[in-house]
Design an enzyme around this catalytic site. Sequence first.
Site, PDB file in Angstrom:
ATOM      1  N   MET A  30       0.929  -1.201   0.095  1.00  0.00           N
ATOM      2  CA  MET A  30       0.217   0.041   0.056  1.00  0.00           C
ATOM      3  C   MET A  30       0.766   1.305   0.108  1.00  0.00           C
ATOM      4  SD  MET A  30      -3.458  -1.014   2.243  1.00  0.00           S
ATOM      5  CE  MET A  30      -2.817  -0.756   3.893  1.00  0.00           C
ATOM      6  N   GLY A  31       2.127   0.868  -0.375  1.00  0.00           N
ATOM      7  CA  GLY A  31       3.141   2.310  -0.150  1.00  0.00           C
ATOM      8  C   GLY A  31       3.415   2.594   1.134  1.00  0.00           C
ATOM      9  N   GLY A  36      11.219  -2.518   5.602  1.00  0.00           N
ATOM     10  CA  GLY A  36      10.447  -3.871   5.353  1.00  0.00           C
ATOM     11  C   GLY A  36      10.099  -4.295   4.049  1.00  0.00           C
ATOM     12  N   HIS A  37       9.421  -3.311   3.415  1.00  0.00           N
ATOM     13  CA  HIS A  37       9.015  -3.648   2.013  1.00  0.00           C
ATOM     14  C   HIS A  37      10.281  -3.883   1.119  1.00  0.00           C
ATOM     15  CE1 HIS A  37       5.678  -0.737   3.340  1.00  0.00           C
ATOM     16  NE2 HIS A  37       4.958  -1.799   3.054  1.00  0.00           N
ATOM     17  N   GLN A  61     -10.412  -2.889   2.170  1.00  0.00           N
ATOM     18  CA  GLN A  61      -9.934  -3.336   3.363  1.00  0.00           C
ATOM     19  C   GLN A  61      -9.697  -2.583   4.367  1.00  0.00           C
ATOM     20  OE1 GLN A  61      -6.061  -4.270   1.277  1.00  0.00           O
ATOM     21  NE2 GLN A  61      -4.981  -4.030   3.317  1.00  0.00           N
ATOM     22  N   GLY A 147       5.016 -10.320   4.008  1.00  0.00           N
ATOM     23  CA  GLY A 147       5.635  -9.912   5.065  1.00  0.00           C
ATOM     24  C   GLY A 147       4.996 -11.015   6.262  1.00  0.00           C
ATOM     25  N   GLN A 148       5.904 -11.473   7.169  1.00  0.00           N
ATOM     26  CA  GLN A 148       5.458 -12.297   8.300  1.00  0.00           C
ATOM     27  C   GLN A 148       4.899 -11.160   9.287  1.00  0.00           C
ATOM     28  OE1 GLN A 148       5.155 -15.361   8.998  1.00  0.00           O
ATOM     29  NE2 GLN A 148       4.886 -15.103  11.157  1.00  0.00           N
ATOM     30  N   SER A 186       4.322   1.255   8.006  1.00  0.00           N
ATOM     31  CA  SER A 186       3.677   2.372   7.392  1.00  0.00           C
ATOM     32  C   SER A 186       3.047   3.389   8.464  1.00  0.00           C
ATOM     33  CB  SER A 186       2.939   2.255   6.149  1.00  0.00           C
ATOM     34  OG  SER A 186       3.523   1.567   5.286  1.00  0.00           O
TER      35      SER A 186
HETATM   36  P1  AMP Z   1       1.793  -2.993   3.450  1.00  0.00           P
HETATM   37  O1  AMP Z   1       2.110  -1.752   2.619  1.00  0.00           O
HETATM   38  O2  AMP Z   1       1.383  -2.405   4.776  1.00  0.00           O
HETATM   39  O3  AMP Z   1       0.071  -3.466   3.096  1.00  0.00           O
HETATM   40  O4  AMP Z   1       2.656  -4.019   3.525  1.00  0.00           O
HETATM   41  C1  AMP Z   1       2.946  -4.647   2.226  1.00  0.00           C
HETATM   42  C2  AMP Z   1       3.861  -5.894   2.459  1.00  0.00           C
HETATM   43  O5  AMP Z   1       4.842  -5.465   3.381  1.00  0.00           O
HETATM   44  C3  AMP Z   1       2.936  -6.750   3.402  1.00  0.00           C
HETATM   45  O6  AMP Z   1       3.345  -8.018   2.700  1.00  0.00           O
HETATM   46  C4  AMP Z   1       3.528  -6.664   4.729  1.00  0.00           C
HETATM   47  O7  AMP Z   1       3.547  -7.857   5.572  1.00  0.00           O
HETATM   48  C5  AMP Z   1       5.076  -6.424   4.492  1.00  0.00           C
HETATM   49  N1  AMP Z   1       5.679  -5.762   5.502  1.00  0.00           N
HETATM   50  C6  AMP Z   1       5.172  -4.682   6.289  1.00  0.00           C
HETATM   51  N2  AMP Z   1       5.870  -4.304   7.069  1.00  0.00           N
HETATM   52  C7  AMP Z   1       6.978  -5.102   7.177  1.00  0.00           C
HETATM   53  C8  AMP Z   1       8.103  -5.342   8.095  1.00  0.00           C
HETATM   54  N3  AMP Z   1       8.421  -4.630   9.262  1.00  0.00           N
HETATM   55  N4  AMP Z   1       8.816  -6.268   7.668  1.00  0.00           N
HETATM   56  C9  AMP Z   1       8.695  -7.113   6.806  1.00  0.00           C
HETATM   57  N5  AMP Z   1       7.524  -6.929   5.882  1.00  0.00           N
HETATM   58  C10 AMP Z   1       6.813  -6.105   6.075  1.00  0.00           C
END
Ligand code: AMP
Length: 282
Positions: A30-31, A36-37, A61, A147-148, A186
């Site tokens: 989601m940017g 982590g991303h 969502q 991501g876990q 984020s």
């Molecule tokens: P989001 O942008 O929050 O939807 O996250 C996109 C992807 O990045 C998802 O698969 C998350 O699980 C992963 N993600 C978010 N934060 C972390 C993190 N701290 N470490 C590893 N993966 C992450």
Amino acid sequence: MTKVLRTISELRAWRNGLPAGARLGLVPTMGALHAGHISLMELARTHCDMVIASIFVNPLQFGPQEDLARYPRPIEKDIAMLEAAGVDALFLPEHTEVYPPDNSTYVVEEAVSLPLCGALRPGHFRGVATVVLKLFNLTQPHFAFFGQKDAQQCAVIERMVRDLNVPVEIVRGAIVREEDGLAMSSRNVYLEPVQRLIAPLLYQSLLAASAAYEAGERDAGKLEAIGRAVLADEPGINVQYWEVRDRRSLAPLQAVGADGCLIALAAYLGKTRLIDNIALGT
Ligand code: AMP
């Protein structure tokens, strides 16, 4: 150069132009990208010849009271980060490109999406599963990376892929943390300075349970009590759930067996909702 694809027809043309046999990896996001991303982009690179990221703040969502409108959208910075990570393409659609105005088809997983965040965020995993299946159909990747950090999201997507015979291999990436242990998110930018100071307690509560597990404790209730005790004296942290669960099914556990467990938590710091987890055992 990261090729920015804003429409489905641009995405399809890019996909059709890939060399035959090239293995494609998708990293949906989601940017408001952080390390982590980027770790998922790098993981994708080790599995795949071509890597595509997507950035789409998926309204489906978000609940009506949630942070859709204020979700951070630093798109220029995101694109620069994807460039630096050597990501080949970015799918960056508008809302109207993803959902027809009379969209009426959804993906509903009915087991692993029910507890934990599913119980507290009605419709959240329906939105996640629907957009992820759409992204898979649009992109047709060989691999997709999640991501876990969002362990329940991983479980829902893995179940969907299995149940619907989706020809995509799901790969989980480890949680990336700040130096003080706070899981990168984020949403961490929402934290006020005093909240940011206490936020690492969430991970410390997981580590306390992990230490007890390593010392031989297997009773789920005792592990929970040990973890919750770390947060109990901090009025700035309002725990929504803190639970010991089966890693794949997310069913509650009385005792941790040979398969280990997932400990997952969600908590509010002011108006900001954070989640974290740790996998124990094998
Ligand atoms: P989001 O942008 O929050 O939807 O996250 C996109 C992807 O990045 C998802 O698969 C998350 O699980 C992963 N993600 C978010 N934060 C972390 C993190 N701290 N470490 C590893 N993966 C992450």
